[in-house]
Design a protein around this motif. Structure first.
Motif, PDB file in Angstrom:
ATOM      1  N   PRO A   1     -19.533 -28.687  40.510  1.00 51.65           N
ATOM      2  CA  PRO A   1     -19.198 -29.620  38.763  1.00 51.65           C
ATOM      3  C   PRO A   1     -17.837 -28.930  38.914  1.00 51.65           C
ATOM      4  N   THR A   2     -16.904 -29.950  37.467  1.00 49.12           N
ATOM      5  CA  THR A   2     -15.813 -29.324  37.214  1.00 49.12           C
ATOM      6  C   THR A   2     -16.459 -28.563  36.065  1.00 49.12           C
ATOM      7  N   MET A   3     -15.391 -27.420  35.299  1.00 45.16           N
ATOM      8  CA  MET A   3     -15.285 -27.189  34.474  1.00 45.16           C
ATOM      9  C   MET A   3     -16.335 -27.714  32.960  1.00 45.16           C
ATOM     10  N   GLU A   4     -15.886 -29.085  33.215  1.00 43.93           N
ATOM     11  CA  GLU A   4     -15.981 -29.380  31.727  1.00 43.93           C
ATOM     12  C   GLU A   4     -17.377 -30.422  32.318  1.00 43.93           C
ATOM     13  N   GLU A   5     -17.725 -30.434  33.321  1.00 42.41           N
ATOM     14  CA  GLU A   5     -18.850 -31.106  33.958  1.00 42.41           C
ATOM     15  C   GLU A   5     -19.915 -30.019  33.566  1.00 42.41           C
ATOM     16  N   TRP A   6     -19.831 -28.877  34.132  1.00 40.30           N
ATOM     17  CA  TRP A   6     -21.043 -27.937  33.397  1.00 40.30           C
ATOM     18  C   TRP A   6     -21.217 -27.372  32.299  1.00 40.30           C
TER      19      TRP A   6
ATOM     20  N   TYR B   1     -15.023 -13.826  21.883  1.00 41.70           N
ATOM     21  CA  TYR B   1     -13.862 -14.596  22.756  1.00 41.70           C
ATOM     22  C   TYR B   1     -14.750 -15.813  24.051  1.00 41.70           C
ATOM     23  N   PHE B   2     -14.991 -17.035  24.018  1.00 38.92           N
ATOM     24  CA  PHE B   2     -15.913 -17.337  24.459  1.00 38.92           C
ATOM     25  C   PHE B   2     -14.788 -17.831  25.669  1.00 38.92           C
ATOM     26  N   CYS B   3     -14.453 -17.794  26.867  1.00 38.82           N
ATOM     27  CA  CYS B   3     -13.598 -18.096  27.754  1.00 38.82           C
ATOM     28  C   CYS B   3     -13.860 -19.543  28.946  1.00 38.82           C
ATOM     29  N   PHE B   4     -13.584 -19.808  29.152  1.00 40.70           N
ATOM     30  CA  PHE B   4     -13.045 -21.306  29.801  1.00 40.70           C
ATOM     31  C   PHE B   4     -11.741 -21.196  30.800  1.00 40.70           C
ATOM     32  N   ALA B   5     -12.501 -21.462  32.330  1.00 39.60           N
ATOM     33  CA  ALA B   5     -11.366 -22.478  32.716  1.00 39.60           C
ATOM     34  C   ALA B   5     -10.979 -23.546  32.056  1.00 39.60           C
ATOM     35  N   ASP B   6      -9.622 -23.914  33.019  1.00 36.01           N
ATOM     36  CA  ASP B   6      -9.120 -25.827  32.240  1.00 36.01           C
ATOM     37  C   ASP B   6     -10.575 -26.608  32.893  1.00 36.01           C
ATOM     38  N   ASP B   7      -9.976 -27.765  32.170  1.00 32.10           N
ATOM     39  CA  ASP B   7     -11.419 -28.647  31.596  1.00 32.10           C
ATOM     40  C   ASP B   7     -11.755 -28.721  33.625  1.00 32.10           C
ATOM     41  N   ASN B   8     -10.429 -29.296  33.974  1.00 34.36           N
ATOM     42  CA  ASN B   8     -10.617 -29.951  35.812  1.00 34.36           C
ATOM     43  C   ASN B   8     -10.407 -29.046  36.424  1.00 34.36           C
ATOM     44  N   VAL B   9     -10.786 -28.012  36.558  1.00 29.40           N
ATOM     45  CA  VAL B   9     -10.552 -27.017  37.061  1.00 29.40           C
ATOM     46  C   VAL B   9     -12.148 -27.132  38.271  1.00 29.40           C
ATOM     47  N   LYS B  10     -12.586 -27.143  39.485  1.00 29.34           N
ATOM     48  CA  LYS B  10     -13.498 -27.101  40.328  1.00 29.34           C
ATOM     49  C   LYS B  10     -13.801 -26.038  40.658  1.00 29.34           C
ATOM     50  N   LEU B  11     -15.652 -25.718  39.995  1.00 28.28           N
ATOM     51  CA  LEU B  11     -16.009 -24.534  40.278  1.00 28.28           C
ATOM     52  C   LEU B  11     -16.451 -24.659  42.451  1.00 28.28           C
ATOM     53  N   ALA B  12     -15.478 -24.473  42.669  1.00 34.07           N
ATOM     54  CA  ALA B  12     -15.493 -23.948  44.281  1.00 34.07           C
ATOM     55  C   ALA B  12     -14.530 -22.159  44.692  1.00 34.07           C
TER      56      ALA B  12
END
Length: 361
Positions: free
Chosen positions: A320-325, A286-297
């Protein structure tokens, strides 16, 4: 429930390997008064190893066994033509949803991978699935929700407590119904010939953190030994099988959000020991990601970071945001031309979203 062909795992290895002594976390304690102490134990495991094992998660061995049977369906019950029809457009979309077919990644010396995987977003309606898998979609959906709400959320609350943040500080960044790439992944490794093993020095998947793009990876433990982590003494050490257990590790996004407190550990997959060498290796993740719009700061409200300092890979305003990364890493992983760092260095690197990404061989 519909019948499913049984997948027979290889027997556990009897070889004497250099096993890592990972901490074992009884996740059921998180529902008791012992959760404060457990949060400190988890924090130490994440800062010392970046990996730990989990037991008592709540799924029975029989249920886990059935899920492994279902995990084999997209490989053993689907023909090659149909697999190509349901292949992910990895380069075009920056997403693994669907099949990643064999020989997509370059390992080294012209040798390509012998790994298939099939990714299913926890929103199983996002795309169509092969006919052979459709009878099991409701079970896969329930499995995704179990991983998300019973395992991931429990871990995220422990991680937040370890940072002395409000308990739901990380949970709020991982909503089950939000736009995200969080997925169930079924993954099958096939044996390779001796020429390929010699050319790659028996490496099946290079040392990396970056295929774990997200925050948390939940690996359902299986008996074929192949996973190794890079220890602090620069030695590769083997991760041991835990019956009906989980292996948890931090991904890059969690390292970014935690300001380097929870560090993503370099790990790789190699040829199994001799007594398991002819067997396939079936993985369930199960690969878990933060919501796409979360800024990874970094979450700078953490008193732990305020006391101990923040280790940054980039300036906070450039995060970057989660989506960008995830899209940047997914598009380039195993496909881009890597640059060797120094004559005697054991790693190569590339730039993704202005961040140096390293690959270890």
């Amino acid at each position: 429930m519909p019948e499913v062909p049984h997948y027979e795992h290889a027997a556990e290895t009897t070889m004497q390997l250099d096993w890592v002594d990972l901490p074992v976390i009884d996740i059921a304690v998180a529902e008791t008064e012992g959760r404060e102490a457990l949060a400190l134990t988890v924090r130490k495991a994440m800062t010392d190893f970046g990996f730990f094992s989990v037991v008592n998660h709540g799924l029975t061995p029989e249920h886990t066994s059935r899920m492994f049977d279902i995990a084999d369906v997209p490989f053993s019950q689907v023909d090659e033509v149909t697999k190509r029809e349901y292949a992910a457009d990895i380069k075009g979309t920056g997403s693994y949803e669907g099949y990643k077919l064999r020989e997509y990644w370059h390992i080294s010396g012209g040798v390509r991978d012998q790994i298939e995987h099939y990714n299913i977003n926890r929103d199983i309606t996002k795309r169509e699935h092969p006919p052979a898998l459709r009878p099991y979609l409701s079970e896969i959906e329930a499995f995704a929700r179990f991983n998300h709400e019973k395992v991931l959320y429990t871990l995220l609350r422990l991680f937040a407590r370890g940072m002395e943040l409000p308990e739901d500080a990380l949970v709020d960044l991982h909503k089950f119904d939000s736009q995200s790439e969080t997925s169930v992944r079924f993954m099958k490794y096939y044996p390779r010939d001796e020429t390929a093993e010699e050319t790659t020095r028996s490496v099946w998947l290079k040392g990396h953190t970056e295929s774990d793009i997200g925050t948390v990876t939940i690996l359902w433990s299986q008996p074929v030994a192949a996973l190794q982590i890079l220890g602090r003494d620069d030695r590769w050490i083997w991760v041991r099988y835990v019956p009906n257990g989980l292996v948890i590790n931090a991904g890059d996004a969690l390292e970014f959000l935690s300001g380097g407190l929870y560090k993503a550990t370099i790990h790789r997959v190699v040829q199994p020991p001799e007594d398991q060498r002819a067997k396939t290796r079936l993985g369930m993740f199960y690969f878990c990601f933060a919501d796409d719009n979360v800024k990874l700061a970094p979450l700078l409200a953490s008193p732990v970071l305020q006391r101990g300092g923040v280790k940054r890979r980039f300036a906070d305003e450039d995060a970057p945001t989660m989506e960008e990364w995830r899209k940047g890493l997914t598009r380039s992983y195993g496909r881009s031309k890597l640059v060797k760092v120094g004559e005697k260095s054991r790693h190569e690197q590339e730039m993704v979203a202005g961040i140096v990404v390293r690959h270890f061989n």
